[in-house]
Design a protein around this motif. Structure first.
Motif, PDB file in Angstrom:
ATOM      1  N   ASP A   1       0.831  -1.200   0.000  1.00  0.00           N
ATOM      2  CA  ASP A   1       0.000   0.000   0.000  1.00  0.00           C
ATOM      3  C   ASP A   1       0.875   1.263   0.000  1.00  0.00           C
ATOM      4  OD1 ASP A   1      -2.943   0.634   0.193  1.00  0.00           O
ATOM      5  OD2 ASP A   1      -2.241   1.833   1.879  1.00  0.00           O
ATOM      6  N   SER A   2       1.920   1.251   0.829  1.00  0.00           N
ATOM      7  CA  SER A   2       2.829   2.402   0.916  1.00  0.00           C
ATOM      8  C   SER A   2       3.564   2.612  -0.403  1.00  0.00           C
ATOM      9  CB  SER A   2       3.840   2.188   2.049  1.00  0.00           C
ATOM     10  OG  SER A   2       3.189   2.099   3.296  1.00  0.00           O
ATOM     11  N   PHE A   3       3.984   1.504  -1.042  1.00  0.00           N
ATOM     12  CA  PHE A   3       4.678   1.612  -2.326  1.00  0.00           C
ATOM     13  C   PHE A   3       3.787   2.269  -3.378  1.00  0.00           C
ATOM     14  CE2 PHE A   3       7.621  -2.323  -1.582  1.00  0.00           C
ATOM     15  CZ  PHE A   3       8.353  -1.584  -0.673  1.00  0.00           C
ATOM     16  N   ARG A   4       2.508   1.882  -3.383  1.00  0.00           N
ATOM     17  CA  ARG A   4       1.610   2.440  -4.393  1.00  0.00           C
ATOM     18  C   ARG A   4       1.363   3.929  -4.137  1.00  0.00           C
ATOM     19  NH1 ARG A   4      -2.972  -1.364  -5.242  1.00  0.00           N
ATOM     20  NH2 ARG A   4      -3.922  -0.355  -3.452  1.00  0.00           N
ATOM     21  N   VAL A   5       1.193   4.304  -2.871  1.00  0.00           N
ATOM     22  CA  VAL A   5       1.044   5.727  -2.548  1.00  0.00           C
ATOM     23  C   VAL A   5       2.291   6.486  -3.001  1.00  0.00           C
ATOM     24  CG1 VAL A   5       0.908   7.418  -0.658  1.00  0.00           C
ATOM     25  CG2 VAL A   5      -0.576   5.403  -0.636  1.00  0.00           C
ATOM     26  N   ALA A   6       3.462   5.886  -2.800  1.00  0.00           N
ATOM     27  CA  ALA A   6       4.719   6.528  -3.191  1.00  0.00           C
ATOM     28  C   ALA A   6       4.780   6.751  -4.705  1.00  0.00           C
ATOM     29  CB  ALA A   6       5.902   5.673  -2.737  1.00  0.00           C
ATOM     30  N   GLU A   7       4.400   5.735  -5.463  1.00  0.00           N
ATOM     31  CA  GLU A   7       4.445   5.871  -6.918  1.00  0.00           C
ATOM     32  C   GLU A   7       3.401   6.870  -7.415  1.00  0.00           C
ATOM     33  OE1 GLU A   7       6.343   3.083  -9.386  1.00  0.00           O
ATOM     34  OE2 GLU A   7       5.358   1.442  -8.313  1.00  0.00           O
ATOM     35  N   LEU A   8       2.249   6.880  -6.766  1.00  0.00           N
ATOM     36  CA  LEU A   8       1.223   7.858  -7.130  1.00  0.00           C
ATOM     37  C   LEU A   8       1.687   9.280  -6.797  1.00  0.00           C
ATOM     38  CD1 LEU A   8      -1.893   5.867  -5.885  1.00  0.00           C
ATOM     39  CD2 LEU A   8      -1.542   6.640  -8.242  1.00  0.00           C
ATOM     40  N   ALA A   9       2.317   9.449  -5.631  1.00  0.00           N
ATOM     41  CA  ALA A   9       2.825  10.768  -5.242  1.00  0.00           C
ATOM     42  C   ALA A   9       3.889  11.234  -6.230  1.00  0.00           C
ATOM     43  CB  ALA A   9       3.393  10.711  -3.825  1.00  0.00           C
ATOM     44  N   GLN A  10       4.736  10.315  -6.658  1.00  0.00           N
ATOM     45  CA  GLN A  10       5.770  10.652  -7.637  1.00  0.00           C
ATOM     46  C   GLN A  10       5.133  11.052  -8.978  1.00  0.00           C
ATOM     47  OE1 GLN A  10       8.344   7.361  -9.026  1.00  0.00           O
ATOM     48  NE2 GLN A  10      10.073   8.622  -8.414  1.00  0.00           N
ATOM     49  N   TRP A  11       4.122  10.314  -9.393  1.00  0.00           N
ATOM     50  CA  TRP A  11       3.416  10.600 -10.639  1.00  0.00           C
ATOM     51  C   TRP A  11       2.808  12.005 -10.593  1.00  0.00           C
ATOM     52  CZ3 TRP A  11      -1.573  11.886 -11.980  1.00  0.00           C
ATOM     53  CH2 TRP A  11      -1.945  11.710 -13.320  1.00  0.00           C
ATOM     54  N   ILE A  12       2.183  12.332  -9.463  1.00  0.00           N
ATOM     55  CA  ILE A  12       1.560  13.654  -9.306  1.00  0.00           C
ATOM     56  C   ILE A  12       2.619  14.747  -9.288  1.00  0.00           C
ATOM     57  CG2 ILE A  12       0.235  15.116  -7.709  1.00  0.00           C
ATOM     58  CD1 ILE A  12      -1.146  12.436  -6.784  1.00  0.00           C
TER      59      ILE A  12
END
Length: 275
Positions: free
Chosen positions: A108-119
């Motif tokens: 879950d944390s990894f996905r939030v991290a990748e989404l934050a990076q994308w944004i």
């Protein structure tokens, strides 16, 4: 209870490798010698092996097998290497936590991290690496709570699961502070950049401050999109519910809502670091 009561239990705190701490402290240092960091990574066998396994996976599609961190740095660049090392280092920081399934927690944390990076790549106000890092650690306060006060953590889980209270209210009622407050305190203890701790502390309610911080807003949006993915929300509903005021404070263009389908397709390649 005070947040410091959790931090005093030093034997129970997550054990983050020194090289990961160094990387995070150097996030905004333009004079950092990343060749030295790459050398340090090479000396941490656990992290090196995990990073090389991901680098050699189909996700990167490299034409030949990479056998050293130096090679990985040349081919991927130091920025990508840093994100892999930080993700690997944190996901190995604890081996078991009462009340938390670690594989799900870190995925879950990894996905939030990748989404934050994308944004973050779509705004000039936030650095993509910093956004990735804050995504990895955004929930570290909850991990800390379960490590140090497992009984209270379980009571909070029960209240939330039975819809007796939202998580923030349950934490304030039983602890006197939130897991976001605990996360910021842990970041401060580790001497990580102040902006990371502030974003963790305020991302759930970025407008509680007079001046919302862009990094906290990016993290708020990443958590929103992650919840949409987790709940398999219909794309039209994702767009309708997208918090545009938060997006504006993050420095994002109005047209961001028409790109959200790309964000919702972000995969789980980093989960290879969990094995």
């Amino acid at each position: 209870m005070q947040v410091q009561d959790l931090l005093k239990q030093t034997d129970k705190l997550p054990n983050v490798p020194d090289v990961v701490r160094e990387l995070i402290q150097l996030l905004n240092d333009s004079n950092a010698k990343y060749s030295d960091i790459a050398e340090r990574v090479s000396h941490d066998q656990t992290i090196s092996l995990k990073v090389l396994r991901v680098v050699n996976s189909a996700y990167f599609g490299l034409s030949r097998k990479i056998s050293s961190i130096d090679e990985a740095t040349v081919l991927l660049g130091i920025d990508k290497l840093k994100t892999l090392v930080i993700a690997s280092g944190f996901s190995n920081s604890v081996t078991s936590v009462e009340g938390i399934k670690l594989s799900e927690f870190w995925a879950d944390s990894f996905r939030v991290a990748e989404l934050a990076q994308w944004i973050a790549k779509r705004t000039s106000l936030v650095e993509a690496e910093e956004a990735f890092t804050v995504g990895i650690v955004h929930n570290i306060g909850r991990l800390l709570l379960h490590l140090t006060e497992p009984k209270i953590a379980k009571e909070i889980q029960v209240l939330v699961a039975n819809r007796k209270a939202g998580r923030v209210k349950a934490e304030k009622d039983l602890l006197g502070f939130t897991s976001q407050d605990a996360g910021k305190a842990l970041m401060d203890l580790w001497k990580f950049p102040v902006g990371l701790g502030d974003a963790i502390q305020h991302h759930k309610r970025p407008f509680d401050n007079d001046e919302p911080k862009p990094l906290a807003c990016v993290l708020n949006l990443a958590c929103y999109l992650n919840a949409c993915i987790r709940n398999d929300r219909d794309y039209d509903l994702v767009r309708e519910g997208f918090p545009m005021a938060v997006a504006k404070a993050a420095g994002l263009p109005e047209g961001i809502v028409y790109e959200l389908d790309d964000a919702l397709m972000i995969g789980d390649e980093l989960n290879q670091l969990l094995h």
